[in-house]
Design an enzyme around this catalytic site. Structure first.
Site, short mmCIF file in Angstrom:
data_model
loop_
_atom_site.label_atom_id
_atom_site.label_comp_id
_atom_site.label_asym_id
_atom_site.label_seq_id
_atom_site.Cartn_x
_atom_site.Cartn_y
_atom_site.Cartn_z
N ASP A 164 0.84 -1.19 0.00
CA ASP A 164 0.00 0.00 0.00
C ASP A 164 0.88 1.24 0.00
O ASP A 164 2.01 1.23 0.51
CB ASP A 164 -0.89 0.03 1.24
CG ASP A 164 -1.95 -1.06 1.24
OD1 ASP A 164 -2.20 -1.63 0.17
OD2 ASP A 164 -2.51 -1.33 2.32
N ALA A 165 0.36 2.33 -0.52
CA ALA A 165 1.10 3.59 -0.52
C ALA A 165 1.50 4.00 0.89
O ALA A 165 2.57 4.57 1.11
CB ALA A 165 0.27 4.69 -1.17
#
Length: 331
Positions: A164-165
């Site tokens: 995930d970012a």
């Protein structure tokens, strides 16, 4: 790096094996001699190994007439090669993606001709997507590795898993089709070791435990994932390392790779991650919107070409280790 006493020899390399693993980037013919390692193997397998491309792409090259054999005989993917055979393969020019390489900040932990291991910082998106059409890890890889291998006829980074970012830490990237195929296979067979450090609110139900709730899109909020009865199988092991002041530092081991898996599973046992605005919206985050307390700190896999065990660790980044010191210090 492979040396010249290997069981197969590429004719256009020097005695130290330089260039052996790099797939060709133009339509010039590449010629190889078959040694004992590839004796009696199928032609598509030999081409895959020699060029560092996927088995499927090797079959495509052969079927489209880009391969020839000496001694001459009918060329098809299933034909067997023998010691002393010569294979000539012409690779069509790689298609280009509509992506402009960009200088993006991330750390390369390890690289060779087949794989790249990176330490992705929080806030960096892996793939181009709506709202993030530039400045992604993919753009940065294309900038840093202009000779990045051709994957099935397209020059692009071989992303085989994601973070995930808002998550930081270790990722492995395939540099050619052969590596991508092998890593995909090992991820699917759950042979990749992935360990994360997470800081959770509250205390886990046990010192060690497993969460095996299936995961799918939340039917009430399409931005979230959720534990749902008919979702995809998901399995997370956890170990509580310590607890203090209503926080628990937890080591999570993934046996599957569902979207937001650790975040969803830890919320399901009433221990949502610190900084997670999506799954713990009522908690005030100590971090900016680009960060939750989740870090991929250990990554292990077998090298897709050599079979060697590869193992990497990365410590917590400063913003996370600093927060741990803060909550553990006497008040």
């Amino acid at each position: 790096m492979c040396s010249a006493n290997n069981n197969f020899i590429r004719e256009d390399i020097n005695e130290e094996g330089e260039g052996l693993l790099a797939p060709p980037s133009s339509s010039a013919a590449q010629r190889f001699m078959i040694g004992a390692e590839l004796d009696a193997h199928r032609l598509d397998f030999a081409v895959s190994r020699l060029l560092g491309v996927s088995r499927g792409y090797a079959q495509k090259l052969i079927k489209e007439g880009h391969a020839s054999l000496v001694p001459e005989r009918r060329v098809k993917p299933s034909v067997k090669v023998a010691v002393g055979d010569s294979i000539e393969v012409e690779i069509p020019p790689a298609e280009t993606l509509d992506l402009e390489p960009q200088d993006v900040a991330f750390e390369t932990v390890y690289d060779d001709a087949d794989v790249i291991v990176v330490d992705k910082p929080a806030g960096l998106v892996v793939h181009p997507a709506p709202g993030h059409w530039s400045g992604t890890l993919v753009h940065g890889l294309l900038f840093r590795y202009p000779d990045l291998g051709t994957l099935n006829g397209v020059r692009r980074p071989g992303i085989v898993h994601r973070l995930d970012a808002t998550t930081s830490g270790l990722m492995v990237v395939a540099r050619n089709g052969l590596a991508q195929e092998g890593l995909f296979r090992d991820f699917k067979a759950r042979r990749i070791r992935k360990e994360y450090l997470a800081l959770c609110y509250g205390q886990t139900p046990a010192l060690r435990g497993s969460v095996k709730y299936p995961i799918d899109r939340d039917p009430y909020n399409r931005l979230r994932m959720a534990c749902v009865e008919d979702g995809r199988e998901a399995w997370t092991d956890y170990e509580r390392l310590w607890s203090v002041n209503d926080y628990s530092l937890v080591k999570c081991t993934l046996h599957s790779g569902r979207t937001h898996q650790i975040r969803v599973h830890m919320q399901a046992v009433r221990c949502p991650l610190v900084g997670d605005r999506l799954y713990a919206p009522s908690r005030r985050s100590p971090f900016g919107p680009e960060r939750i307390f989740l870090h991929s700190w250990k990554l292990g896999f077998k090298h897709p070409r050599t079979g060697d065990d590869m193992f990497f660790t990365r410590p917590l980044p400063p913003e996370l280790s600093g927060f741990l010191r803060e909550i553990r210090s006497p008040r």
